[in-house]
Write a protein that holds these residues in place. Structure first.
Motif, PDB file in Angstrom:
ATOM      1  N   GLU A   3      57.457  43.560 -30.653  1.00 49.38           N
ATOM      2  CA  GLU A   3      57.021  42.271 -31.200  1.00 49.38           C
ATOM      3  C   GLU A   3      55.538  42.077 -30.896  1.00 49.38           C
ATOM      4  O   GLU A   3      55.051  42.458 -29.838  1.00 49.38           O
ATOM      5  CB  GLU A   3      57.814  41.122 -30.582  1.00 49.38           C
ATOM      6  N   VAL A   4      54.833  41.467 -31.822  1.00 49.85           N
ATOM      7  CA  VAL A   4      53.430  41.126 -31.620  1.00 49.85           C
ATOM      8  C   VAL A   4      53.371  39.746 -30.983  1.00 49.85           C
ATOM      9  O   VAL A   4      54.126  38.846 -31.356  1.00 49.85           O
ATOM     10  CB  VAL A   4      52.661  41.124 -32.958  1.00 49.85           C
ATOM     11  N   GLN A   5      52.499  39.573 -30.010  1.00 49.98           N
ATOM     12  CA  GLN A   5      52.377  38.291 -29.319  1.00 49.98           C
ATOM     13  C   GLN A   5      50.942  37.783 -29.421  1.00 49.98           C
ATOM     14  O   GLN A   5      49.999  38.503 -29.119  1.00 49.98           O
ATOM     15  CB  GLN A   5      52.782  38.451 -27.846  1.00 49.98           C
ATOM     16  N   TRP A   6      50.817  36.536 -29.873  1.00 52.27           N
ATOM     17  CA  TRP A   6      49.509  35.899 -30.007  1.00 52.27           C
ATOM     18  C   TRP A   6      49.467  34.612 -29.200  1.00 52.27           C
ATOM     19  O   TRP A   6      50.483  33.923 -29.054  1.00 52.27           O
ATOM     20  CB  TRP A   6      49.219  35.560 -31.474  1.00 52.27           C
ATOM     21  N   LEU A   7      48.284  34.281 -28.704  1.00 51.13           N
ATOM     22  CA  LEU A   7      48.031  32.987 -28.074  1.00 51.13           C
ATOM     23  C   LEU A   7      47.096  32.213 -28.989  1.00 51.13           C
ATOM     24  O   LEU A   7      46.013  32.700 -29.333  1.00 51.13           O
ATOM     25  CB  LEU A   7      47.394  33.169 -26.696  1.00 51.13           C
ATOM     26  N   LEU A   8      47.523  31.027 -29.403  1.00 51.83           N
ATOM     27  CA  LEU A   8      46.721  30.222 -30.326  1.00 51.83           C
ATOM     28  C   LEU A   8      46.114  29.021 -29.613  1.00 51.83           C
ATOM     29  O   LEU A   8      46.758  28.384 -28.766  1.00 51.83           O
ATOM     30  CB  LEU A   8      47.570  29.711 -31.489  1.00 51.83           C
ATOM     31  N   ARG A   9      44.883  28.705 -29.982  1.00 47.28           N
ATOM     32  CA  ARG A   9      44.249  27.452 -29.564  1.00 47.28           C
ATOM     33  C   ARG A   9      43.898  26.705 -30.842  1.00 47.28           C
ATOM     34  O   ARG A   9      43.041  27.139 -31.614  1.00 47.28           O
ATOM     35  CB  ARG A   9      43.006  27.714 -28.713  1.00 47.28           C
ATOM     36  N   VAL A  10      44.582  25.607 -31.082  1.00 50.32           N
ATOM     37  CA  VAL A  10      44.447  24.839 -32.322  1.00 50.32           C
ATOM     38  C   VAL A  10      43.798  23.499 -32.001  1.00 50.32           C
ATOM     39  O   VAL A  10      44.285  22.757 -31.131  1.00 50.32           O
ATOM     40  CB  VAL A  10      45.822  24.604 -32.985  1.00 50.32           C
ATOM     41  N   ARG A  11      42.717  23.179 -32.683  1.00 50.40           N
ATOM     42  CA  ARG A  11      42.076  21.871 -32.520  1.00 50.40           C
ATOM     43  C   ARG A  11      42.417  21.011 -33.726  1.00 50.40           C
ATOM     44  O   ARG A  11      42.258  21.441 -34.870  1.00 50.40           O
ATOM     45  CB  ARG A  11      40.564  22.027 -32.372  1.00 50.40           C
ATOM     46  N   ALA A  12      42.894  19.800 -33.429  1.00 50.63           N
ATOM     47  CA  ALA A  12      43.312  18.890 -34.495  1.00 50.63           C
ATOM     48  C   ALA A  12      42.637  17.540 -34.311  1.00 50.63           C
ATOM     49  O   ALA A  12      42.134  17.212 -33.224  1.00 50.63           O
ATOM     50  CB  ALA A  12      44.828  18.719 -34.472  1.00 50.63           C
ATOM     51  N   VAL A  13      42.616  16.743 -35.385  1.00 46.24           N
ATOM     52  CA  VAL A  13      42.069  15.387 -35.257  1.00 46.24           C
ATOM     53  C   VAL A  13      42.945  14.618 -34.268  1.00 46.24           C
ATOM     54  O   VAL A  13      44.169  14.817 -34.221  1.00 46.24           O
ATOM     55  CB  VAL A  13      42.034  14.682 -36.622  1.00 46.24           C
ATOM     56  N   PRO A  14      42.366  13.742 -33.448  1.00 49.00           N
ATOM     57  CA  PRO A  14      43.118  13.073 -32.385  1.00 49.00           C
ATOM     58  C   PRO A  14      44.383  12.368 -32.856  1.00 49.00           C
ATOM     59  O   PRO A  14      45.418  12.417 -32.189  1.00 49.00           O
ATOM     60  CB  PRO A  14      42.107  12.079 -31.811  1.00 49.00           C
ATOM     61  N   SER A  15      44.338  11.738 -34.013  1.00 44.27           N
ATOM     62  CA  SER A  15      45.483  10.967 -34.485  1.00 44.27           C
ATOM     63  C   SER A  15      46.650  11.837 -34.935  1.00 44.27           C
ATOM     64  O   SER A  15      47.774  11.352 -35.086  1.00 44.27           O
ATOM     65  CB  SER A  15      45.055  10.063 -35.647  1.00 44.27           C
ATOM     66  N   ALA A  16      46.393  13.133 -35.136  1.00 41.26           N
ATOM     67  CA  ALA A  16      47.436  14.007 -35.677  1.00 41.26           C
ATOM     68  C   ALA A  16      47.810  15.149 -34.752  1.00 41.26           C
ATOM     69  O   ALA A  16      48.673  15.958 -35.099  1.00 41.26           O
ATOM     70  CB  ALA A  16      46.979  14.577 -37.024  1.00 41.26           C
ATOM     71  N   ALA A  17      47.210  15.223 -33.566  1.00 39.01           N
ATOM     72  CA  ALA A  17      47.475  16.352 -32.678  1.00 39.01           C
ATOM     73  C   ALA A  17      48.949  16.432 -32.295  1.00 39.01           C
ATOM     74  O   ALA A  17      49.543  17.511 -32.274  1.00 39.01           O
ATOM     75  CB  ALA A  17      46.609  16.248 -31.423  1.00 39.01           C
ATOM     76  N   GLY A  18      49.549  15.284 -31.990  1.00 41.39           N
ATOM     77  CA  GLY A  18      50.968  15.272 -31.638  1.00 41.39           C
ATOM     78  C   GLY A  18      51.838  15.747 -32.784  1.00 41.39           C
ATOM     79  O   GLY A  18      52.805  16.495 -32.578  1.00 41.39           O
ATOM     80  N   GLU A  19      51.508  15.329 -33.989  1.00 44.12           N
ATOM     81  CA  GLU A  19      52.274  15.726 -35.178  1.00 44.12           C
ATOM     82  C   GLU A  19      52.167  17.233 -35.421  1.00 44.12           C
ATOM     83  O   GLU A  19      53.165  17.898 -35.725  1.00 44.12           O
ATOM     84  CB  GLU A  19      51.749  14.965 -36.393  1.00 44.12           C
ATOM     85  N   VAL A  20      50.962  17.786 -35.270  1.00 40.66           N
ATOM     86  CA  VAL A  20      50.769  19.229 -35.457  1.00 40.66           C
ATOM     87  C   VAL A  20      51.523  19.998 -34.371  1.00 40.66           C
ATOM     88  O   VAL A  20      52.168  21.013 -34.649  1.00 40.66           O
ATOM     89  CB  VAL A  20      49.269  19.581 -35.425  1.00 40.66           C
ATOM     90  N   ALA A  21      51.452  19.505 -33.123  1.00 38.60           N
ATOM     91  CA  ALA A  21      52.164  20.160 -32.025  1.00 38.60           C
ATOM     92  C   ALA A  21      53.669  20.152 -32.270  1.00 38.60           C
ATOM     93  O   ALA A  21      54.361  21.142 -32.007  1.00 38.60           O
ATOM     94  CB  ALA A  21      51.837  19.470 -30.703  1.00 38.60           C
ATOM     95  N   GLU A  22      54.188  19.039 -32.763  1.00 35.24           N
ATOM     96  CA  GLU A  22      55.615  18.950 -33.075  1.00 35.24           C
ATOM     97  C   GLU A  22      56.008  19.954 -34.150  1.00 35.24           C
ATOM     98  O   GLU A  22      57.048  20.603 -34.059  1.00 35.24           O
ATOM     99  CB  GLU A  22      55.968  17.532 -33.543  1.00 35.24           C
ATOM    100  N   ALA A  23      55.176  20.086 -35.177  1.00 37.77           N
ATOM    101  CA  ALA A  23      55.462  21.035 -36.256  1.00 37.77           C
ATOM    102  C   ALA A  23      55.485  22.470 -35.727  1.00 37.77           C
ATOM    103  O   ALA A  23      56.350  23.269 -36.090  1.00 37.77           O
ATOM    104  CB  ALA A  23      54.430  20.896 -37.368  1.00 37.77           C
ATOM    105  N   LEU A  24      54.568  22.790 -34.831  1.00 41.79           N
ATOM    106  CA  LEU A  24      54.551  24.125 -34.227  1.00 41.79           C
ATOM    107  C   LEU A  24      55.786  24.334 -33.353  1.00 41.79           C
ATOM    108  O   LEU A  24      56.384  25.420 -33.346  1.00 41.79           O
ATOM    109  CB  LEU A  24      53.285  24.315 -33.390  1.00 41.79           C
ATOM    110  N   ALA A  25      56.179  23.308 -32.616  1.00 40.16           N
ATOM    111  CA  ALA A  25      57.331  23.424 -31.714  1.00 40.16           C
ATOM    112  C   ALA A  25      58.630  23.647 -32.474  1.00 40.16           C
ATOM    113  O   ALA A  25      59.556  24.283 -31.948  1.00 40.16           O
ATOM    114  CB  ALA A  25      57.435  22.169 -30.847  1.00 40.16           C
ATOM    115  N   ARG A  26      58.724  23.143 -33.685  1.00 39.66           N
ATOM    116  CA  ARG A  26      59.953  23.302 -34.471  1.00 39.66           C
ATOM    117  C   ARG A  26      60.130  24.728 -34.993  1.00 39.66           C
ATOM    118  O   ARG A  26      61.221  25.112 -35.403  1.00 39.66           O
ATOM    119  CB  ARG A  26      59.970  22.315 -35.638  1.00 39.66           C
TER     120      ARG A  26
END
Length: 324
Positions: A65-88
């Motif tokens: 398996e390939v393993q990557w570490l991501l660092r994603v910068r999002a607008v403050p109002s949407a960071a939680g929403e983006v994190a939730e989408a990634l977690a799903r």
């Protein structure tokens, strides 16, 4: 001051499971000096509260398996929403909000991470920037080295638990998982302590076959067991993501040194603008500062240091914690 919701027995049970995740309640009880029923009740309570969860992890270098570490910068109002989408997503783990709540760190693994890196994230309007670091070598953590550096058990208790755990064969020899192995791994990622009889029924295999396959997966190092745990149960409330730029000649030595540090839960060499990534934790911010100005400062070959404090864990290895 908020009272600690966990006691010495809770932390002792966590440490015991980190050492032998599938140990019978009887053995755990003997080591902890309590009854079988007490251990069973305490485990059920912690698992129900999502404070503790035993899981199986596949070893990327063994299972191709390939393993990557991501660092994603999002607008403050949407960071939680983006994190939730990634977690799903089923191909992500360790999704955390860092650095003031606008930065998301996560691990992505699988045979093809291209659709996420090249399509999904670039098309998300709330995402400002994405950095991807491919894992080249893991020095400590993940399926290769389940975290068990900190704990309340005595050396004799640790030795008693460890003597029942099979040692995987050394090296990074690739292992091919067939459909039955993957189904077994899928069930164990949900509940690493699932009984053999349940696994046999769910995977439509005989009990002896499940025992044999599980023993083989552990012996070859294709999988290992770990514990998703509440940071308060780990007694490590101050956590951070550490990235170091290290000269190539000192990279291996620096990675091995970090692997021995009690503060380090995971450390790997990666591609990208920095060459070492580590997930670290301490009992306080003062502890993190001391670690940064002593152990990290003493490493040879370090040319740059980036420390991003962890604000909230959205998803651990497999456990998804809801935001808000």
């Amino acid at each position: 001051m908020t009272p600690d919701p966990f006691d010495e027995l809770d932390r002792g049970l966590l440490h015991a499971l980190q050492l032998d995740a599938r140990a019978p309640f009887r053995r755990l009880a003997e080591v902890l000096g309590v009854s079988d029923q007490t251990v069973a009740r305490r485990y059920a309570r912690l698992r129900e509260r999502s404070a503790l969860r035993v899981i199986a992890l596949s070893h990327p270098s063994r299972t191709r398996e390939v393993q990557w570490l991501l660092r994603v910068r999002a607008v403050p109002s949407a960071a939680g929403e983006v994190a939730e989408a990634l977690a799903r997503r089923t191909d992500t783990s360790w999704v955390t909000l860092c650095a003031g709540g606008t930065e998301i760190e996560c691990t992505v693994y699988g045979e093809d991470v291209g659709p996420l890196l090249l399509e999904a994230l670039p098309r998300t309007r709330q995402v400002i920037d994405v950095e991807a670091f491919e894992v080249l070598h893991v020095f400590y953590g993940g399926a290769g080295f389940p975290y068990a550096k900190r704990g309340s058990l005595r050396p004799d208790q640790v030795a008693e638990l460890r003597r029942h755990v099979p040692e995987p064969e050394p090296g990074d020899k690739p292992v091919t998982l067939d459909a039955a192995d993957r189904r077994l791994l899928e069930e164990l990622r949900t509940d690493g302590r699932a009984p053999i009889e349940y696994l046999a029924a769910t995977c439509e295999l005989s009990t002896p076959t499940v025992r044999r396959r599980l023993r083989s997966l552990l012996h070859t190092g294709a999988i290992s067991f770990d514990v998703d745990a509440d940071p308060m149960l780990l007694d490590l409330p101050a956590r951070a993501m550490l990235r170091l730029a290290v000269t190539p000649s000192e990279l291996d030595a620096a990675g091995r040194a970090l692997a021995d540090h009690a503060e380090v839960a995971f450390v790997a060499a990666t591609t990208g603008s920095t060459s070492l990534f580590a997930a670290i934790g301490s009992d306080s911010l003062a502890g993190l500062y001391r670690y940064l100005t002593t152990d990290i400062a003493s490493l040879s070959g370090v040319t740059a240091v980036n420390l991003a404090p962890t604000l909230r864990t959205i998803k651990a290895a497999t456990t998804h914690y809801r935001v808000g």
